[in-house]
Each structure stands twice: as C-alpha cells, then as structure tokens.
Design a protein around this motif. Structure first.
Motif, PDB file in Angstrom:
ATOM      1  N   ARG A 162      -0.386   0.080  -8.036  1.00  0.00           N
ATOM      2  CA  ARG A 162      -1.215  -1.300  -8.047  1.00  0.00           C
ATOM      3  C   ARG A 162      -1.681  -1.682  -6.904  1.00  0.00           C
ATOM      4  O   ARG A 162      -3.203  -2.638  -7.049  1.00  0.00           O
ATOM      5  CB  ARG A 162      -0.041  -2.248  -8.740  1.00  0.00           C
ATOM      6  CG  ARG A 162       0.509  -2.113  -9.921  1.00  0.00           C
ATOM      7  CD  ARG A 162       1.166  -3.508  -9.933  1.00  0.00           C
ATOM      8  NE  ARG A 162       0.452  -4.783 -10.284  1.00  0.00           N
ATOM      9  CZ  ARG A 162       0.975  -6.101 -10.504  1.00  0.00           C
ATOM     10  NH1 ARG A 162       2.549  -6.398 -10.695  1.00  0.00           N
ATOM     11  NH2 ARG A 162       0.441  -7.105 -10.422  1.00  0.00           N
ATOM     12  N   VAL A 163      -1.362  -1.689  -5.960  1.00  0.00           N
ATOM     13  CA  VAL A 163      -1.605  -2.174  -5.113  1.00  0.00           C
ATOM     14  C   VAL A 163      -2.512  -1.059  -3.437  1.00  0.00           C
ATOM     15  O   VAL A 163      -2.628  -1.786  -2.467  1.00  0.00           O
ATOM     16  CB  VAL A 163      -0.680  -2.498  -3.253  1.00  0.00           C
ATOM     17  CG1 VAL A 163      -0.288  -3.936  -4.090  1.00  0.00           C
ATOM     18  CG2 VAL A 163       0.133  -2.026  -2.863  1.00  0.00           C
ATOM     19  N   ILE A 164      -2.920   0.288  -3.924  1.00  0.00           N
ATOM     20  CA  ILE A 164      -3.165   1.562  -3.498  1.00  0.00           C
ATOM     21  C   ILE A 164      -4.928   0.634  -2.864  1.00  0.00           C
ATOM     22  O   ILE A 164      -5.228   0.844  -1.911  1.00  0.00           O
ATOM     23  CB  ILE A 164      -2.873   2.177  -3.592  1.00  0.00           C
ATOM     24  CG1 ILE A 164      -3.681   2.502  -5.344  1.00  0.00           C
ATOM     25  CG2 ILE A 164      -2.361   3.310  -3.133  1.00  0.00           C
ATOM     26  CD1 ILE A 164      -3.631   4.080  -6.054  1.00  0.00           C
TER      27      ILE A 164
ATOM     28  N   VAL B  18       8.643   2.722   5.479  1.00  0.00           N
ATOM     29  CA  VAL B  18       8.743   1.222   4.680  1.00  0.00           C
ATOM     30  C   VAL B  18       8.243   1.357   3.755  1.00  0.00           C
ATOM     31  O   VAL B  18       8.775   0.549   2.297  1.00  0.00           O
ATOM     32  CB  VAL B  18       7.885   0.104   6.071  1.00  0.00           C
ATOM     33  CG1 VAL B  18       8.264  -1.224   5.013  1.00  0.00           C
ATOM     34  CG2 VAL B  18       8.172  -0.038   7.141  1.00  0.00           C
ATOM     35  N   PHE B  19       6.691   1.294   2.827  1.00  0.00           N
ATOM     36  CA  PHE B  19       6.366   1.589   2.034  1.00  0.00           C
ATOM     37  C   PHE B  19       7.421   2.353   0.873  1.00  0.00           C
ATOM     38  O   PHE B  19       7.742   1.591  -0.289  1.00  0.00           O
ATOM     39  CB  PHE B  19       5.188   2.329   1.721  1.00  0.00           C
ATOM     40  CG  PHE B  19       4.327   1.750   0.612  1.00  0.00           C
ATOM     41  CD1 PHE B  19       4.209   2.851  -0.253  1.00  0.00           C
ATOM     42  CD2 PHE B  19       3.762   0.239   0.332  1.00  0.00           C
ATOM     43  CE1 PHE B  19       2.835   2.014  -1.261  1.00  0.00           C
ATOM     44  CE2 PHE B  19       2.580  -0.011  -0.349  1.00  0.00           C
ATOM     45  CZ  PHE B  19       2.723   0.600  -1.316  1.00  0.00           C
TER      46      PHE B  19
ATOM     47  N   ILE C 282      -0.595   8.526   0.627  1.00  0.00           N
ATOM     48  CA  ILE C 282       0.626   9.048  -0.260  1.00  0.00           C
ATOM     49  C   ILE C 282       0.555   8.606  -2.038  1.00  0.00           C
ATOM     50  O   ILE C 282       0.812  10.005  -2.650  1.00  0.00           O
ATOM     51  CB  ILE C 282       1.802   8.425   0.446  1.00  0.00           C
ATOM     52  CG1 ILE C 282       1.942   9.391   1.332  1.00  0.00           C
ATOM     53  CG2 ILE C 282       2.760   9.146  -0.800  1.00  0.00           C
ATOM     54  CD1 ILE C 282       2.951   9.037   2.724  1.00  0.00           C
ATOM     55  N   GLN C 283       0.122   7.604  -2.258  1.00  0.00           N
ATOM     56  CA  GLN C 283       0.582   7.818  -3.873  1.00  0.00           C
ATOM     57  C   GLN C 283      -0.886   7.474  -4.405  1.00  0.00           C
ATOM     58  O   GLN C 283      -0.845   8.172  -5.416  1.00  0.00           O
ATOM     59  CB  GLN C 283       0.757   5.673  -4.022  1.00  0.00           C
ATOM     60  CG  GLN C 283       0.899   5.243  -5.084  1.00  0.00           C
ATOM     61  CD  GLN C 283       2.119   6.471  -6.148  1.00  0.00           C
ATOM     62  OE1 GLN C 283       1.833   6.603  -6.875  1.00  0.00           O
ATOM     63  NE2 GLN C 283       3.000   5.985  -5.422  1.00  0.00           N
ATOM     64  N   GLY C 284      -1.746   7.519  -4.120  1.00  0.00           N
ATOM     65  CA  GLY C 284      -3.192   7.724  -4.257  1.00  0.00           C
ATOM     66  C   GLY C 284      -3.417   9.618  -4.269  1.00  0.00           C
ATOM     67  O   GLY C 284      -3.369   9.953  -5.580  1.00  0.00           O
TER      68      GLY C 284
ATOM     69  N   PRO D 233       8.554  -0.519  -4.686  1.00  0.00           N
ATOM     70  CA  PRO D 233       9.447   0.300  -5.624  1.00  0.00           C
ATOM     71  C   PRO D 233       7.781   1.391  -6.454  1.00  0.00           C
ATOM     72  O   PRO D 233       6.532   0.878  -5.854  1.00  0.00           O
ATOM     73  CB  PRO D 233       9.406  -0.517  -7.126  1.00  0.00           C
ATOM     74  CG  PRO D 233      10.187  -1.836  -6.502  1.00  0.00           C
ATOM     75  CD  PRO D 233       8.921  -1.904  -5.139  1.00  0.00           C
ATOM     76  N   GLU D 234       7.915   2.157  -7.039  1.00  0.00           N
ATOM     77  CA  GLU D 234       6.730   3.654  -7.109  1.00  0.00           C
ATOM     78  C   GLU D 234       5.400   2.696  -7.858  1.00  0.00           C
ATOM     79  O   GLU D 234       4.363   1.909  -7.386  1.00  0.00           O
ATOM     80  CB  GLU D 234       6.687   4.227  -7.291  1.00  0.00           C
ATOM     81  CG  GLU D 234       5.456   5.515  -8.120  1.00  0.00           C
ATOM     82  CD  GLU D 234       5.855   6.572  -8.515  1.00  0.00           C
ATOM     83  OE1 GLU D 234       5.369   7.516  -8.586  1.00  0.00           O
ATOM     84  OE2 GLU D 234       7.567   6.972  -8.642  1.00  0.00           O
TER      85      GLU D 234
END
Length: 400
Positions: free
Chosen positions: A279-281, A267-268, A320-322, A273-274
């Motif tokens: 911003r939200v991590i 989902v994420f 993942i994003q972190g 969007p990246e």
C-alpha cells in the motif's frame, strides 16, 4: 530463508559474483591507470563495467524464458570466467581489454534476468519478499565491504591477480548454482506454447507485456526513481570537497546510503506486514526525495550523512516491494525478459542520473544539485504514487 537450499545456493552465488565484480572494478581502474596515466581512459573502462548491461538486458534477457533459467545463469558464469581469465593475462592490449570488459558486462543482463525470474519459483508467497529483502541487505553490505576490501587487496597484490580472483568467483558461482539449484524446464515449455517464439520477437515480448499493463508500467517507473536518488553517491567527491572533509568524507558519504538501506530493509521487512508494504510504496517513493532537499541548507558532514541514510532507508523498502510486485505480476513465459527490462533500465537510469548530477553540480554546486535531484524525484513520484493507487483499486474491482 537461508534454510531453503535453492535460495541459499543463489544467495551464495550472488555474493561471490558481487565480491568478484567489486574487486575487478578496482583492479581494472588501477591496471588501466598504471598503463595509460589517463583519467579519461580509466573512467571509460569503469563505465564499461556498467553500460553494456543495458544491451544485454534488452537483447539477451529472453534467453531466461527460452531456456532453463538455472542453465542460463551457469553458462553466463562460465563464459564470464573464461573472458575475465583472458583479461588477467599480463600485457593484454588496452582495447582488447576494454572489449572483454564490455562483453563480460553484457552477459550480466541475461544472468540477472534469469536470476530474478527464477526466484519466485524458489520462494513462494511471502517468502519471496523476505528473500528479496535479505538479498538487498547482504548485497549492500557486500558492495560496501567489496570496494574497501578490493582497494586494500589490489594495493597488496598485482591487479592481474585481482582479475584472476574475479574469474575464480564466476567459476565458483557456476558450481554452486549447478549443484544447489534444481533443474526446471524453460518457461516457454511450462506455458505449453505451441512452439518457440522467434528470437527477435521474444526480445520485445516482455516489453509489450509491461507496456500493456498499467500496474507494471507504474512499478517500473517507481523502481526507476533511483535515477534521482543516486545523486549523493554520484557527487560524493565534490560534496565532500565542499565540506572540506577530504577522502575520508567521500567514503563516509558513499557509505551513508547503503547503511540506511540496510536499516530500512531490516525495519520494513521485519515489522511492516506485506499487505501494508504494498500500500505505501508509492508514498515512500515521494518521501525518499525529501531528505535530500535539505542539502540546499548546506549542512555539515554528520547531518548530511544522516540525511543520506534516511533517504536510503526510505528508498530501499519501496524498491524491494516494488520489484517483488513487478516480478510476481509478470507472466512466467515473459518473466525473464520483463525482469531484464527492469534491471538493465535501472542501471541505465542511474548512469544518466549520475551524468545529469555532474552537469548540474558544475552549474549550481553539489549541495544544490543533490537538493534539486531530491525535489525533482519527489515531484515525479507523485503521479507514480497516484497511478499505483489507481492500479490497485482497478485490480480490486476486477477481482470482485
């Protein structure tokens, strides 16, 4: 992303290694218990499949900066194939067996460091984050299937045969990497440094880079929140016992977080969007602990599974994003060492978190221990989220 030849090779090699590792963990547990009938020695052997990765991550990760990263991965796989092959020999005494297990786990540190450092070279721009999401999803599924399939397979064959199959997966992984990933010079050579840094100095270079950069420190702390959020998995057996659900409940509880992780990653990664992900991590790091707090109400099995799945779905995107943001921000010449610090530290933090969870569960019960871990994790995540917001603001101001 699987259309990218080099990423496909790295992805295939990683799946082979995960499948073999899970099979080996089951086989080792069965083998040691068959020989000793000791739960302590069985647990010790299982712990040796995790703990030495910290030493390997700290002391050997710099090999991925000093030498070509593909070659580091291939050599680590080949050496592990030989060592596990020795473990598969029937009748190997227990302590040499434990030593071999520790060395094999030690080599996981430089392999993972080189792998994580190489991925940004293989996948550029937004492709890197998508590739990380694909890896996370397939790894969760592989672990889920690996434990179940490994148990069934080891019960049908001799544990030594299971170890031999693990050795074969390392060998296949090395072949896939050697044939599917192109050669690149060592990162230190690409950085055009005047000479190689002494080995002992290079082992701490990545740590110094991380310590001096506020954004890297915050991202490291964010990823290490897993030490709190691993609690449901660590306490699956006593929690299921408190619900009187038996072995089936243990399996369902342990499967809940990986299932939520797969859903959250899809989902994420697909619909957010990246730039929004970045911003939200910090906020997601806080929210991931909230579902666990409701375990204090001692809900039933289905509700508990839903809570654990939601926690996993929230934790996976920030992980993942972190990790992606952390790896991108590392200088190429210290990327493997910095990545090794993240991955080996994460394993250690999870081990300590599981240990602490067991201690508190004996004191207050598994449900309240999970709730306490979720609450503590959410509280600790608040200053991390604030620090990440400040780091982003500083980066924007510096770029103007």
């Amino acid at each position: 992303m699987l259309g990218v030849r080099e990423f496909r090779a790295m992805w295939t090699a990683e799946l082979l290694s995960i499948a073999g590792d899970q099979l080996a963990r089951v086989a080792l547990s069965v083998l040691v218990f068959q020989r000793t009938a000791s739960a302590f020695l069985t647990g010790l052997t299982y712990a040796l499949t995790f703990v030495p990765a910290l030493v390997g991550g700290i002391l050997l990760s710099s090999l991925g900066d000093r030498y070509p990263r593909r070659d580091v991965m291939v050599v680590a796989d080949l050496v592990r194939a030989v060592l596990v092959g020795f473990m598969a020999v029937p009748g190997v005494p227990l302590w040499p067996l434990c030593t071999l297990v520790a060395v094999v786990t030690l080599l996981n540190g430089p392999f993972k460091a080189a792998q994580h450092a190489l991925l940004p070279d293989v996948l550029s721009g937004s492709k890197y984050t998508v590739g990380m999401a694909i890896r996370n999803i397939t790894n969760q599924l592989a672990q889920l299937l690996g434990f179940a399939g490994g148990g069934a397979l080891v019960s049908a064959i001799n544990p030594s045969v299971g170890l031999a199959l693990n050795a074969a997966t390392f060998l296949l992984s090395a072949v896939v990497l050697r044939r599917g990933v192109g050669h690149r010079p060592a990162a230190i050579q690409r950085a055009a440094s005047s000479g190689r840094m002494p080995f002992l100095a290079s082992t701490t270079a990545g740590a110094r880079v991380v310590w001096r950069d506020p954004a890297l420190r915050v991202l490291l702390a964010l990823c290490w929140l897993a030490g709190f959020y691993i609690t449901p998995e660590a306490l699956a057996a006593p929690y299921a016992d408190s619900l009187e659900t038996g072995a089936l409940g243990v399996g369902l509880i342990m499967a809940s977080d990986p299932l939520g992780s797969v859903i959250g990653g899809i989902v994420f990664g697909r619909w957010v969007p990246e730039h929004q992900q970045v911003r939200v991590i910090g906020v997601l790091g806080i929210l991931a602990g909230v579902p666990l707090v409701f375990c204090a109400l001692q809900p039933g099995l289905v509700t508990s599974m839903a809570l654990f799945a939601i926690a996993g779905a929230l934790a996976t995107p920030y992980t993942i994003q972190g990790t992606a943001s952390y790896t991108r921000k590392l200088p190429d010449a210290q990327r493997a060492q910095g990545s090794g610090l993240l991955s080996s530290g994460l394993i250690t933090i999870q081990g300590l978190g599981a240990l602490a969870a067991g201690v508190f569960a004996d004191l207050v019960g598994p449900a309240h221990a999970i709730a306490l871990a979720g609450l503590t994790g959410a509280i600790v995540a608040v200053p991390i989220a604030v620090g990440w917001r400040r780091a982003k603001r500083s980066a924007i101001e510096e770029s103007r």
